[in-house]
Every structure is written in structure tokens, then in C-alpha cells.
Design a protein around this motif. Structure first.
Motif, PDB file in Angstrom:
ATOM      1  N   LEU A  17       8.538  -6.447  -4.478  1.00 33.48           N
ATOM      2  CA  LEU A  17       9.022  -5.363  -3.626  1.00 33.48           C
ATOM      3  C   LEU A  17      10.442  -4.937  -3.974  1.00 33.48           C
ATOM      4  N   TYR A  18      11.083  -5.663  -4.896  1.00 32.17           N
ATOM      5  CA  TYR A  18      12.495  -5.412  -5.179  1.00 32.17           C
ATOM      6  C   TYR A  18      12.727  -5.224  -6.672  1.00 32.17           C
ATOM      7  N   THR A  19      13.864  -4.594  -6.960  1.00 27.21           N
ATOM      8  CA  THR A  19      14.280  -4.402  -8.335  1.00 27.21           C
ATOM      9  C   THR A  19      15.699  -4.938  -8.501  1.00 27.21           C
ATOM     10  N   ASP A  20      16.008  -5.459  -9.672  1.00 25.94           N
ATOM     11  CA  ASP A  20      17.372  -5.902  -9.950  1.00 25.94           C
ATOM     12  C   ASP A  20      18.211  -4.677 -10.321  1.00 25.94           C
ATOM     13  N   PHE A  21      19.540  -4.824 -10.285  1.00 22.93           N
ATOM     14  CA  PHE A  21      20.404  -3.696 -10.642  1.00 22.93           C
ATOM     15  C   PHE A  21      21.739  -4.209 -11.148  1.00 22.93           C
TER      16      PHE A  21
ATOM     17  N   GLU B 266       9.008   3.485   2.785  1.00 21.68           N
ATOM     18  CA  GLU B 266       7.568   3.389   3.042  1.00 21.68           C
ATOM     19  C   GLU B 266       7.048   4.541   3.890  1.00 21.68           C
ATOM     20  N   GLY B 267       7.946   5.441   4.290  1.00 20.26           N
ATOM     21  CA  GLY B 267       7.524   6.613   5.056  1.00 20.26           C
ATOM     22  C   GLY B 267       7.018   6.286   6.444  1.00 20.26           C
ATOM     23  N   THR B 268       7.603   5.279   7.071  1.00 20.11           N
ATOM     24  CA  THR B 268       7.167   4.877   8.406  1.00 20.11           C
ATOM     25  C   THR B 268       7.871   5.720   9.465  1.00 20.11           C
ATOM     26  N   PRO B 269       7.162   6.511  10.233  1.00 13.02           N
ATOM     27  CA  PRO B 269       7.810   7.314  11.280  1.00 13.02           C
ATOM     28  C   PRO B 269       8.149   6.450  12.491  1.00 13.02           C
ATOM     29  N   TYR B 270       9.093   6.912  13.281  1.00  7.94           N
ATOM     30  CA  TYR B 270       9.443   6.201  14.513  1.00  7.94           C
ATOM     31  C   TYR B 270       8.484   6.608  15.625  1.00  7.94           C
ATOM     32  N   GLN B 271       7.804   5.616  16.189  1.00  2.68           N
ATOM     33  CA  GLN B 271       6.835   5.885  17.251  1.00  2.68           C
ATOM     34  C   GLN B 271       7.063   4.888  18.389  1.00  2.68           C
ATOM     35  N   PRO B 272       7.770   5.301  19.435  1.00  2.00           N
ATOM     36  CA  PRO B 272       8.013   4.392  20.550  1.00  2.00           C
ATOM     37  C   PRO B 272       6.857   4.395  21.544  1.00  2.00           C
ATOM     38  N   VAL B 273       6.663   3.278  22.202  1.00  2.00           N
ATOM     39  CA  VAL B 273       5.750   3.192  23.338  1.00  2.00           C
ATOM     40  C   VAL B 273       6.536   3.647  24.568  1.00  2.00           C
ATOM     41  N   PRO B 274       5.972   4.478  25.443  1.00  2.00           N
ATOM     42  CA  PRO B 274       6.705   4.889  26.646  1.00  2.00           C
ATOM     43  C   PRO B 274       7.241   3.661  27.395  1.00  2.00           C
ATOM     44  N   VAL B 275       8.510   3.741  27.821  1.00  2.00           N
ATOM     45  CA  VAL B 275       9.150   2.550  28.389  1.00  2.00           C
ATOM     46  C   VAL B 275       8.440   2.063  29.655  1.00  2.00           C
ATOM     47  N   LYS B 276       7.877   2.977  30.426  1.00  2.00           N
ATOM     48  CA  LYS B 276       7.141   2.555  31.616  1.00  2.00           C
ATOM     49  C   LYS B 276       5.956   1.682  31.230  1.00  2.00           C
TER      50      LYS B 276
ATOM     51  N   VAL C 121       0.818  -1.216   0.000  1.00  2.00           N
ATOM     52  CA  VAL C 121       0.000   0.000   0.000  1.00  2.00           C
ATOM     53  C   VAL C 121       0.850   1.264   0.000  1.00  2.00           C
ATOM     54  N   ARG C 122       2.012   1.203   0.652  1.00  2.00           N
ATOM     55  CA  ARG C 122       2.850   2.405   0.739  1.00  2.00           C
ATOM     56  C   ARG C 122       3.813   2.564  -0.439  1.00  2.00           C
ATOM     57  N   ASN C 123       3.754   1.635  -1.379  1.00  2.00           N
ATOM     58  CA  ASN C 123       4.526   1.783  -2.607  1.00  2.00           C
ATOM     59  C   ASN C 123       3.870   2.879  -3.451  1.00  2.00           C
ATOM     60  N   PRO C 124       4.623   3.900  -3.885  1.00  2.00           N
ATOM     61  CA  PRO C 124       4.022   4.991  -4.674  1.00  2.00           C
ATOM     62  C   PRO C 124       3.315   4.503  -5.934  1.00  2.00           C
ATOM     63  N   ALA C 125       3.705   3.327  -6.437  1.00  2.00           N
ATOM     64  CA  ALA C 125       3.092   2.804  -7.663  1.00  2.00           C
ATOM     65  C   ALA C 125       1.850   1.954  -7.388  1.00  2.00           C
ATOM     66  N   TRP C 126       1.426   1.863  -6.117  1.00  2.00           N
ATOM     67  CA  TRP C 126       0.298   0.998  -5.759  1.00  2.00           C
ATOM     68  C   TRP C 126      -1.003   1.452  -6.422  1.00  2.00           C
ATOM     69  N   LYS C 127      -1.645   0.502  -7.092  1.00  2.00           N
ATOM     70  CA  LYS C 127      -2.997   0.684  -7.613  1.00  2.00           C
ATOM     71  C   LYS C 127      -3.761  -0.567  -7.221  1.00  2.00           C
ATOM     72  N   ASP C 128      -4.757  -0.392  -6.413  1.00  2.00           N
ATOM     73  CA  ASP C 128      -5.451  -1.525  -5.802  1.00  2.00           C
ATOM     74  C   ASP C 128      -5.958  -2.519  -6.863  1.00  2.00           C
TER      75      ASP C 128
ATOM     76  N   ILE D 138      21.860 -12.139   0.755  1.00  2.00           N
ATOM     77  CA  ILE D 138      22.278 -11.416  -0.435  1.00  2.00           C
ATOM     78  C   ILE D 138      21.356 -10.218  -0.604  1.00  2.00           C
ATOM     79  N   PHE D 139      21.920  -9.068  -0.869  1.00  2.00           N
ATOM     80  CA  PHE D 139      21.186  -7.803  -0.907  1.00  2.00           C
ATOM     81  C   PHE D 139      20.120  -7.797  -2.003  1.00  2.00           C
ATOM     82  N   ASN D 140      18.941  -7.331  -1.665  1.00  2.00           N
ATOM     83  CA  ASN D 140      17.870  -7.035  -2.613  1.00  2.00           C
ATOM     84  C   ASN D 140      17.593  -5.536  -2.561  1.00  2.00           C
ATOM     85  N   MET D 141      17.578  -4.891  -3.720  1.00  2.00           N
ATOM     86  CA  MET D 141      17.330  -3.449  -3.742  1.00  2.00           C
ATOM     87  C   MET D 141      15.830  -3.170  -3.697  1.00  2.00           C
ATOM     88  N   PRO D 142      15.381  -2.372  -2.704  1.00  2.00           N
ATOM     89  CA  PRO D 142      13.953  -2.046  -2.620  1.00  2.00           C
ATOM     90  C   PRO D 142      13.465  -1.349  -3.882  1.00  2.00           C
ATOM     91  N   ARG D 143      12.297  -1.729  -4.319  1.00  2.00           N
ATOM     92  CA  ARG D 143      11.742  -1.201  -5.557  1.00  2.00           C
ATOM     93  C   ARG D 143      11.384   0.272  -5.448  1.00  2.00           C
TER      94      ARG D 143
END
Length: 500
Positions: free
Chosen positions: A432-436, A253-263, A174-181, A407-412
Motif C-alpha cells: 500500500l506504500y511507496t518509498d521516496f 481511495e475516494g471514500t466520501p464522508y457519510q455520517p449517521v444521523p446523530v439521533k 480494491v480502490r487502488n487504481p492499479a488493482w487487478k484481481d 514514521i511516515f509511509n507514503m501511500p502508493r
């Protein structure tokens, strides 16, 4: 979360239940079986019970045999052209990388070896009260064909039920810019990333966006899993606190870092552990933060745990590692990636090779097992750089308990890299990957040959790899570490008693 809000619901772990169903099926044609298959089928129940016995995790050879025999039994009870394993699923002409094939699986669910079980289980589950929604968590590529077969059964038998699809793999789609449902009419809603708030929105409820909900596992049955006790999964954060690595999927994928409070983390786990009595806690974070590690190290927690961490100065401190050990830490997974400092710098890993070595030594001294991740074939790596990684591994062989070689896979959908020509990795529209073209000629074929003929065959590396639990890998490695620690403690007690 749903229970705390008074929303009636039921949980179904179709992974373990489906596999156990297949393993319970009768098999005809005994005369046509080879010796291995016959033994595997006869010993199905025994091997399943062994997987739940702590003693099995003291002997890697017995463990390997039990796992391979269960896998062989699954092959024997599966339809021709379909390969079902404990951690994989493959169809001879349907690919999870093609949306058309996933739609074929949904439109023809009887093609799945799980079809009869899907029907019976859902009808039994829905006989008490038919739900308005069915949520499916799809995290891995190997689950996709089966997940869409399940969707197909739902559409046929319960067409009024709205289908919600979420999980790690769906997030990447869904977070791939090329996503079309491509699944319109088959899937009603998608949830990407942590899904609590989106799920409540779909259900017509409102919840504070910043609230971190405590997970619930009471309705699951730990005794059915292939492990010597329940494993409590817990996410103390989403995203990654470092968030700078080149080719990082979280960035793409534009995922922000969101921690749960350690307590709250400590309170949640202690509360859930009191309800479910797990044998082990698994922190699911992309990388456990130094703040969380410090909170855990501040006292004895009463539960053994493991998780993924970044190489950091804190872990190079022997006293800090001893505190982690006292808190219950049995194993840490470390993404060291490369033994070449130049490669690490160009990938913006924020790791120093010398610090990585210090971390391994400190963790070894503290009695915490290490599961080290290495990756080969990244754009800045050369063959000489790969040999530096081999030299690093050999130098620290006594401090590395388990190894993962990739072995490395390059994200698409990642940022384009100057001087790197990309091309299709797969014809599938969901890849999810592209060759190079590797700028240094260090392509996948050469990397694979290096790993097979040089890296893996080095005596120091081979000695580490032989301890890796097949199929379950890092998910079962902590149990081997726990049994090893227990045996060493017993031996130490005996030696002390004898000395007196």
C-alpha cells in the motif's frame, strides 16, 4: 442488519477463538524449555483470566508481564518458522504483501498453525446448516495469510460456498487504481468500504442506499475477549469530515464522508448497550465530528466511551470538555502529528499548534485521558521541525497520558508530490506504500535514529511511554484511564470523609 431482515446467519470471531485454541494446546519437551517459557506455559489460564480483571489495569508492570507471558506461550505452541502474537502473524517465507504468497496460503492451508482448528470449527458450524455464502472481514495486513488459509479450507471442504471478502485492507486493495484481481477462482465477491448495501445486493436483496443499519453483536461472547468487559465498536460515520489532509488514504481511495444521523447514533448505542451491556463504547470514526461530540456532550449517556478526534476550538473550551466528561468520555485520541506549524500547514491538517496545547490542557482539567499521535519523516518535515515536536511534547507532558510515535509511509496511490522522487517500498504487488527520496534528507534511517536516541530517551517522553499498554495500545489505554479515575474518586471520597 441480517437478523433484522430475517436472513439466517452466524458470526464467527476467528481471531480470538483461534488464539484461545492455540493457547489450549499441550506442549511437550518440558526439559528443553527456558525458565520464561516454562512459566508462561504454566500460567496460561491465569494470565488470560487476569486480562479480564479490572484490577490488572491499575498496574502497568503486572499488565506488561501478563501480556508478554501470553505472547511467549503463543510462541511455544506455534510451528517453527511462524510467529503468532496477540496482534501479529508472520511467516518465515510467505508475505501478505505478495498475492502469490496469499494464494500459496490458500492452496496449502495445512501450513497454517490454525488449520486443524479451522477444519473442526467450520465443520461444526456448518453441520447445522451449510450456508450459501461465507463472508470474511480482512482489516489488517497481519490477518491476511490466516484469512487466505481459512479461504483454502472453505474451498476444500465446502467448494459450493460462495466467498465474499471485505474489510479495511480489502478496501485499500480494491480502490487502488492499479488493482487487478489476482484471486479469481478463490474469491467470488469483494466488498469495499461500508458493506451493508453491497452485501445485500450480492444476496439478491434491495435496500435504500442512504439507510444506516444498526449493527448486531448479540451472538458474540464478550466473556472470551482479553479485556475487563465487552467493548462495543460503533461507526458513526465513514470517511472523514475534514477530508483535506495531504497523503490522506481516504482521499486516495475516494471514500466520501457519510455520517449517521446523530439521533440514530445515540439510539443505536443505547439500544445495543441495553442488549449487550458493554463496559466501554469505542467510536471507530476516522474523526468524531463536532456535531456528534456536541450531541454526546448534551447529556449523561450512561456508558463510558472513547474515540479519535481532530484538534478543534470546541475541545479547547474547558466547559465543553467537562460536558464530554459528564457524558461518559474517558479518553480521546488526538492526531496532532507535529509540533511544527509549518509542517502542519503544508500537510493541510487544519490544526494550530497553540490550539492543540489548549485542547490538551482543557481535557486534562476535565479528567479525560489523551492518546496523542505524532508522525515523523513527512516530506515537509526537517530535523529542526522534529525537534519542535519534541519541544511541544515536553511542554505539554503533564497533559499527555499516552503517545503513539510513527514514521511516515507514503501511500502508493496518493497524489504525486512536486519535487519528491518515489521508488518501490516493497516487491509485493499488494503493498500500500511507496518509498521516496526525502527532499530535506530527513530519511527513514535518520528519523529512526532520532526517535530511538533522542526523542524516546528524553525523560519527559520516556515517562509518558512507560504507561503505554504493549500490544493492545490505545484499545486498552481507556481501561487504565477508567481505573485511575475510579481510584482517584475513591481517594477523594476518603479524604472528604476524613476531613469531616
Amino acid at each position: 442488519m441480517l437478523g433484522s431482515l430475517g436472513i439466517e446467519h452466524a458470526l464467527l470471531d476467528a481471531n480470538i477463538e483461534g488464539l484461545l485454541h492455540l493457547l489450549s494446546l499441550p506442549v511437550s519437551g518440558e526439559k528443553d524449555r527456558d525458565v520464561w517459557t516454562g512459566r508462561a506455559l504454566r500460567n496460561r489460564e491465569r494470565n488470560l483470566s487476569l486480562m479480564q480483571t479490572p484490577g490488572l489495569y491499575q498496574n502497568i508492570a503486572r499488565y506488561r508481564r501478563a501480556v508478554s507471558d501470553i505472547g511467549r506461550a503463543l510462541t511455544a505452541v506455534t510451528l517453527p518458522g511462524i510467529r503468532v502474537g496477540l496482534a501479529n502473524y508472520a511467516h518465515h517465507n510467505l508475505s501478505p504483501l505478495r498475492s502469490a504468497d496469499l494464494l500459496t496460503a490458500a492452496e496449502n492451508p495445512e501450513l497454517s498453525p490454525f488449520y486443524a482448528w479451522f477444519r473442526a470449527r467450520l465443520e461444526s458450524l456448518f453441520s447445522r446448516r451449510k450456508p450459501a455464502y461465507a463472508g470474511i472481514s480482512l482489516n489488517y495486513l497481519s490477518q491476511a495469510l490466516c484469512a487466505f488459509s481459512l479461504i483454502g479450507v472453505l474451498r476444500r471442504r465446502f467448494p459450493d460456498v460462495k466467498i465474499i471478502l471485505g474489510g479495511g485492507l480489502v478496501t485499500s486493495w480494491v480502490r487502488n487504481p492499479a488493482w487487478k484481481d489476482p484471486f479469481q477462482g478463490m474469491v467470488d465477491y469483494y466488498v469495499s468500504g461500508p458493506g451493508e448495501h453491497d452485501l445485500l445486493s450480492i444476496l439478491g436483496m434491495h435496500a435504500p442506499r442512504k439507510r444506516a443499519w444498526r449493527p448486531e453483536y448479540r451472538s458474540l461472547q464478550p466473556a472470551r475477549y482479553l479485556a475487563p468487559g465487552g467493548i462495543l465498536p460503533y461507526s458513526a460515520s465513514s470517511g472523514c469530515y475534514w477530508h483535506r489532509c495531504t497523503f490522506c488514504p481516504e482521499q486516495a481511495e475516494g471514500t466520501p464522508y457519510q455520517p449517521v444521523p446523530v439521533k440514530q447514533v445515540i439510539e443505536d448505542i443505547q439500544g445495543i448497550a441495553g442488549e449487550t451491556h458493554p463496559r466501554l463504547v469505542h467510536f471507530l470514526d476516522n474523526a468524531m465530528s463536532p456535531v456528534l461530540l456536541g450531541a454526546l456532550a448534551s447529556g449523561t449517556r450512561g456508558f463510558p466511551w472513547y474515540g479519535f478526534v481532530r484538534v478543534s476550538p470546541e475541545l479547547a473550551d474547558p466547559d465543553f470538555c467537562m460536558a464530554l466528561k459528564r457524558s461518559g468520555c474517558v479518553m480521546l485520541k488526538l492526531g496532532i502529528e507535529s509540533g511544527d506549524q509549518g509542517v502542519l500547514d503544508r500537510l493541510q491538517k487544519g490544526i494550530h499548534v497553540g490550539t492543540a496545547g489548549d485542547c490538551l490542557r482543557s481535557l486534562k482539567h476535565a479528567g479525560i485521558a489523551t492518546y496523542v499521535y505524532l508522525i515523523f519523516g513527512t516530506p515537509p518535515e526537517t530535523e529542526a521541525g522534529a525537534r519542535k515536536t519534541l519541544a511541544f511534547t515536553v511542554k505539554h507532558r503533564t497533559c499527555i497520558d499516552f503517545l503513539n510515535l510513527a514514521i511516515f509511509n507514503m501511500p502508493r496511490c496518493g497524489e504525486p508530490v512536486n519535487g519528491v522522487e518515489t521508488m518501490k517500498f516493497s516487491e509485493g504487488d499488494l503493498s500500500l506504500y511507496t518509498d521516496f527520496v526525502h527532499p530535506n534528507g530527513w530519511d527513514r534511517r535518520r528519523v529512526r535514529l532520532f526517535l530511538e536516541h533522542e526523542f524516546r530517551k528524553h525523560p519527559a517522553v520516556a515517562g509518558i511511554l512507560k504507561h503505554d499498554p504493549p500490544v493492545f495500545t490505545s484499545n486498552h489505554a481507556p481501561f487504565f484511564a477508567m481505573e485511575k479515575n475510579r481510584n482517584e474518586a475513591v481517594s477523594g471520597t476518603r479524604r472528604h470523609a476524613a476531613a469531616r
